[in-house]
Design a protein around this motif. Structure first.
Motif, PDB file in Angstrom:
ATOM      1  N   LEU A  82      29.714 -11.427  -9.215  1.00 41.06           N
ATOM      2  CA  LEU A  82      30.699 -10.355  -9.325  1.00 41.06           C
ATOM      3  C   LEU A  82      31.779 -10.750 -10.330  1.00 41.06           C
ATOM      4  O   LEU A  82      32.368 -11.837 -10.239  1.00 41.06           O
ATOM      5  CB  LEU A  82      31.339 -10.090  -7.963  1.00 41.06           C
ATOM      6  CG  LEU A  82      32.300  -8.904  -7.873  1.00 41.06           C
ATOM      7  CD1 LEU A  82      31.583  -7.601  -8.189  1.00 41.06           C
ATOM      8  CD2 LEU A  82      32.945  -8.830  -6.486  1.00 41.06           C
ATOM      9  N   LEU A  83      32.031  -9.870 -11.299  1.00 36.38           N
ATOM     10  CA  LEU A  83      33.112 -10.079 -12.258  1.00 36.38           C
ATOM     11  C   LEU A  83      34.349  -9.373 -11.723  1.00 36.38           C
ATOM     12  O   LEU A  83      34.382  -8.142 -11.639  1.00 36.38           O
ATOM     13  CB  LEU A  83      32.734  -9.534 -13.636  1.00 36.38           C
ATOM     14  CG  LEU A  83      31.389  -9.994 -14.219  1.00 36.38           C
ATOM     15  CD1 LEU A  83      31.257  -9.523 -15.667  1.00 36.38           C
ATOM     16  CD2 LEU A  83      31.219 -11.497 -14.122  1.00 36.38           C
ATOM     17  N   ILE A  84      35.369 -10.144 -11.367  1.00 40.26           N
ATOM     18  CA  ILE A  84      36.577  -9.615 -10.725  1.00 40.26           C
ATOM     19  C   ILE A  84      37.640  -9.361 -11.779  1.00 40.26           C
ATOM     20  O   ILE A  84      38.067 -10.272 -12.489  1.00 40.26           O
ATOM     21  CB  ILE A  84      37.101 -10.598  -9.660  1.00 40.26           C
ATOM     22  CG1 ILE A  84      36.003 -10.919  -8.644  1.00 40.26           C
ATOM     23  CG2 ILE A  84      38.324 -10.024  -8.962  1.00 40.26           C
ATOM     24  CD1 ILE A  84      36.381 -12.004  -7.657  1.00 40.26           C
ATOM     25  N   GLN A  85      38.091  -8.118 -11.875  1.00 37.76           N
ATOM     26  CA  GLN A  85      39.081  -7.745 -12.887  1.00 37.76           C
ATOM     27  C   GLN A  85      40.453  -8.338 -12.563  1.00 37.76           C
ATOM     28  O   GLN A  85      40.963  -8.199 -11.450  1.00 37.76           O
ATOM     29  CB  GLN A  85      39.203  -6.217 -12.958  1.00 37.76           C
ATOM     30  CG  GLN A  85      37.910  -5.512 -13.349  1.00 37.76           C
ATOM     31  CD  GLN A  85      38.056  -4.015 -13.227  1.00 37.76           C
ATOM     32  OE1 GLN A  85      38.463  -3.338 -14.161  1.00 37.76           O
ATOM     33  NE2 GLN A  85      37.727  -3.478 -12.062  1.00 37.76           N
ATOM     34  N   HIS A  86      41.018  -8.988 -13.573  1.00 41.23           N
ATOM     35  CA  HIS A  86      42.350  -9.589 -13.444  1.00 41.23           C
ATOM     36  C   HIS A  86      43.250  -8.984 -14.514  1.00 41.23           C
ATOM     37  O   HIS A  86      43.115  -9.282 -15.707  1.00 41.23           O
ATOM     38  CB  HIS A  86      42.254 -11.104 -13.618  1.00 41.23           C
ATOM     39  CG  HIS A  86      43.579 -11.794 -13.747  1.00 41.23           C
ATOM     40  ND1 HIS A  86      44.636 -11.535 -12.904  1.00 41.23           N
ATOM     41  CD2 HIS A  86      44.026 -12.732 -14.640  1.00 41.23           C
ATOM     42  CE1 HIS A  86      45.671 -12.278 -13.246  1.00 41.23           C
ATOM     43  NE2 HIS A  86      45.325 -13.014 -14.306  1.00 41.23           N
ATOM     44  N   LEU A  87      44.146  -8.096 -14.089  1.00 41.17           N
ATOM     45  CA  LEU A  87      45.036  -7.406 -15.013  1.00 41.17           C
ATOM     46  C   LEU A  87      46.207  -8.308 -15.396  1.00 41.17           C
ATOM     47  O   LEU A  87      46.947  -8.782 -14.530  1.00 41.17           O
ATOM     48  CB  LEU A  87      45.561  -6.107 -14.382  1.00 41.17           C
ATOM     49  CG  LEU A  87      46.495  -5.272 -15.258  1.00 41.17           C
ATOM     50  CD1 LEU A  87      45.767  -4.764 -16.503  1.00 41.17           C
ATOM     51  CD2 LEU A  87      47.053  -4.097 -14.460  1.00 41.17           C
ATOM     52  N   MET A 113      33.146 -14.460 -11.233  1.00 41.00           N
ATOM     53  CA  MET A 113      33.857 -14.836 -12.441  1.00 41.00           C
ATOM     54  C   MET A 113      35.142 -14.020 -12.511  1.00 41.00           C
ATOM     55  O   MET A 113      35.223 -12.937 -11.912  1.00 41.00           O
ATOM     56  CB  MET A 113      33.017 -14.545 -13.691  1.00 41.00           C
ATOM     57  CG  MET A 113      31.868 -15.495 -13.924  1.00 41.00           C
ATOM     58  SD  MET A 113      30.966 -15.061 -15.445  1.00 41.00           S
ATOM     59  CE  MET A 113      30.060 -16.585 -15.710  1.00 41.00           C
ATOM     60  N   ILE A 114      36.115 -14.535 -13.244  1.00 41.43           N
ATOM     61  CA  ILE A 114      37.356 -13.795 -13.456  1.00 41.43           C
ATOM     62  C   ILE A 114      37.264 -13.085 -14.801  1.00 41.43           C
ATOM     63  O   ILE A 114      36.998 -13.707 -15.835  1.00 41.43           O
ATOM     64  CB  ILE A 114      38.581 -14.721 -13.434  1.00 41.43           C
ATOM     65  CG1 ILE A 114      38.638 -15.492 -12.101  1.00 41.43           C
ATOM     66  CG2 ILE A 114      39.866 -13.916 -13.651  1.00 41.43           C
ATOM     67  CD1 ILE A 114      38.694 -14.618 -10.864  1.00 41.43           C
ATOM     68  N   LEU A 115      37.480 -11.765 -14.777  1.00 37.22           N
ATOM     69  CA  LEU A 115      37.376 -10.931 -15.970  1.00 37.22           C
ATOM     70  C   LEU A 115      38.773 -10.464 -16.377  1.00 37.22           C
ATOM     71  O   LEU A 115      39.332  -9.566 -15.739  1.00 37.22           O
ATOM     72  CB  LEU A 115      36.475  -9.734 -15.694  1.00 37.22           C
ATOM     73  CG  LEU A 115      36.190  -8.798 -16.870  1.00 37.22           C
ATOM     74  CD1 LEU A 115      35.423  -9.536 -17.958  1.00 37.22           C
ATOM     75  CD2 LEU A 115      35.401  -7.577 -16.402  1.00 37.22           C
ATOM     76  N   PRO A 116      39.373 -11.048 -17.411  1.00 34.58           N
ATOM     77  CA  PRO A 116      40.723 -10.646 -17.804  1.00 34.58           C
ATOM     78  C   PRO A 116      40.749  -9.250 -18.418  1.00 34.58           C
ATOM     79  O   PRO A 116      39.908  -8.905 -19.259  1.00 34.58           O
ATOM     80  CB  PRO A 116      41.119 -11.705 -18.845  1.00 34.58           C
ATOM     81  CG  PRO A 116      39.818 -12.211 -19.382  1.00 34.58           C
ATOM     82  CD  PRO A 116      38.837 -12.133 -18.254  1.00 34.58           C
ATOM     83  N   VAL A 117      41.704  -8.440 -17.971  1.00 35.11           N
ATOM     84  CA  VAL A 117      41.937  -7.107 -18.521  1.00 35.11           C
ATOM     85  C   VAL A 117      43.355  -7.104 -19.079  1.00 35.11           C
ATOM     86  O   VAL A 117      44.321  -7.270 -18.332  1.00 35.11           O
ATOM     87  CB  VAL A 117      41.775  -6.018 -17.444  1.00 35.11           C
ATOM     88  CG1 VAL A 117      42.033  -4.642 -18.053  1.00 35.11           C
ATOM     89  CG2 VAL A 117      40.389  -6.084 -16.816  1.00 35.11           C
ATOM     90  N   VAL A 118      43.465  -6.936 -20.396  1.00 37.54           N
ATOM     91  CA  VAL A 118      44.760  -7.066 -21.061  1.00 37.54           C
ATOM     92  C   VAL A 118      45.142  -5.731 -21.701  1.00 37.54           C
ATOM     93  O   VAL A 118      44.435  -5.252 -22.599  1.00 37.54           O
ATOM     94  CB  VAL A 118      44.719  -8.166 -22.147  1.00 37.54           C
ATOM     95  CG1 VAL A 118      46.095  -8.331 -22.785  1.00 37.54           C
ATOM     96  CG2 VAL A 118      44.236  -9.488 -21.557  1.00 37.54           C
ATOM     97  N   PRO A 119      46.241  -5.099 -21.267  1.00 39.66           N
ATOM     98  CA  PRO A 119      46.716  -3.903 -21.972  1.00 39.66           C
ATOM     99  C   PRO A 119      46.956  -4.236 -23.437  1.00 39.66           C
ATOM    100  O   PRO A 119      47.451  -5.327 -23.756  1.00 39.66           O
ATOM    101  CB  PRO A 119      48.023  -3.559 -21.244  1.00 39.66           C
ATOM    102  CG  PRO A 119      47.876  -4.181 -19.886  1.00 39.66           C
ATOM    103  CD  PRO A 119      47.081  -5.435 -20.109  1.00 39.66           C
TER     104      PRO A 119
END
Length: 290
Positions: A82-87, A113-119
């Protein structure tokens, strides 16, 4: 389940292919290794498909009170990574936020895994280098309008990517447009500045086969081949059916009868058999098999 082997129809791009597979110590292997006693696993009337690599878009874990329970729902749907979204919400404290975020998922019952989400307004070269070092598979740029993509110093981002070649992609939050409306613009930007991107616009929660290769998740996860983790789903096919009659059946949208992660049974008929914590997986080489 230790060391074992089986013969079964394995779902591939061209359809089910009859193959013989061997599993030892949680991985697919080319041949018997060590002094293990290999058991024969009988899978008559089952089709084998790779475990799903999924992004937590339908049920985000970031704000869950009990993320372990939500993770169980993904396992029941055949997810084995699972790729977990990290804002990212701060340029000053993003390192501490990442460490705190990671602590929340130590007891998840599946690999993640940690999935970075960057504005896009927070997008900086140091963020790309940081998440590449942390082994994130790719970095998602959150965009709410096409105008937000103007004025970004893409040259600096390209230089930051050179460190470990982590791909970029867009997460479109534009209420008036879909990612398809951004596809041509995004491809043009990446070509103009030489940026590394995911091949496919990732709209589906199941990560596409090509994006698995682009990100470096494959071949460790997301496939059935020697050296990879023994993650797979079993789908029961009734004896009065034929594969030809169901050639359009999409296994990644169906509910599996059995889910195996790292060679161990995790769910049978929607009942979890093991809640042992999974592992935080990190990518070692991005775009290794692209």
């Amino acid at each position: 389940m230790g060391a074992y082997w089986f013969q079964a129809n394995v779902e591939e791009d061209i359809g089910p292919v009859f193959r013989e597979l061997t599993v030892c110590e949680g991985k697919f292997v080319r041949d018997r290794i060590g002094s293990h006693r290999y058991k024969n696993l009988v899978l008559d009337n089952f089709v084998v498909a790779p475990g799903h690599v999924m992004i937590d878009t339908q049920e985000p874990l970031a704000d869950c009170v009990l993320p372990e329970k939500t993770a169980e729902n993904y396992i029941k749907r055949g997810c084995t990574l699972l790729l977990i979204q990290h804002l990212v919400t701060s340029l000053r404290h993003y390192r501490e936020h990442y460490d705190h975020f990671l602590q929340k998922f130590k007891q998840l019952p599946l690999d993640y895994m940690i999935l970075p989400v960057v504005p896009v307004k927070w997008l900086r070269p140091e963020l790309i280098r940081f998440f590449a070092r942390k082994g994130s598979p790719f970095l998602c740029i959150e965009v709410q309008s096409r105008e937000e993509l103007e004025g970004v110093c893409w040259e600096w981002l390209t230089q930051a990517q050179a460190y470990k070649r982590i791909p970029l992609t867009l997460f479109v939050k534009d209420t008036e447009n879909t990612s398809n409306n951004y596809s041509e613009l995004w491809s043009s930007l990446c070509e103009q500045y030489g940026m590394i991107k995911l091949t496919d616009m990732q709209d589906d929660e199941v990560v596409s086969a090509q994006n698995l290769r682009d990100s470096g998740i494959f071949p460790n996860k997301g496939g059935i081949l020697p050296g990879g983790q023994a993650d797979y789903n079993l789908y029961w096919i009734q004896t009065d059916r034929t594969f030809d009659e169901h050639e359009n059946f999409r296994y990644h949208n169906a509910v599996p009868d059995v889910t195996i992660m790292n060679g161990q049974v995790r769910q049978v008929n929607q009942n979890l058999t093991d809640s042992q914590p999974g592992t935080h997986i990190k990518v070692k080489i991005h775009k290794h098999f692209a």
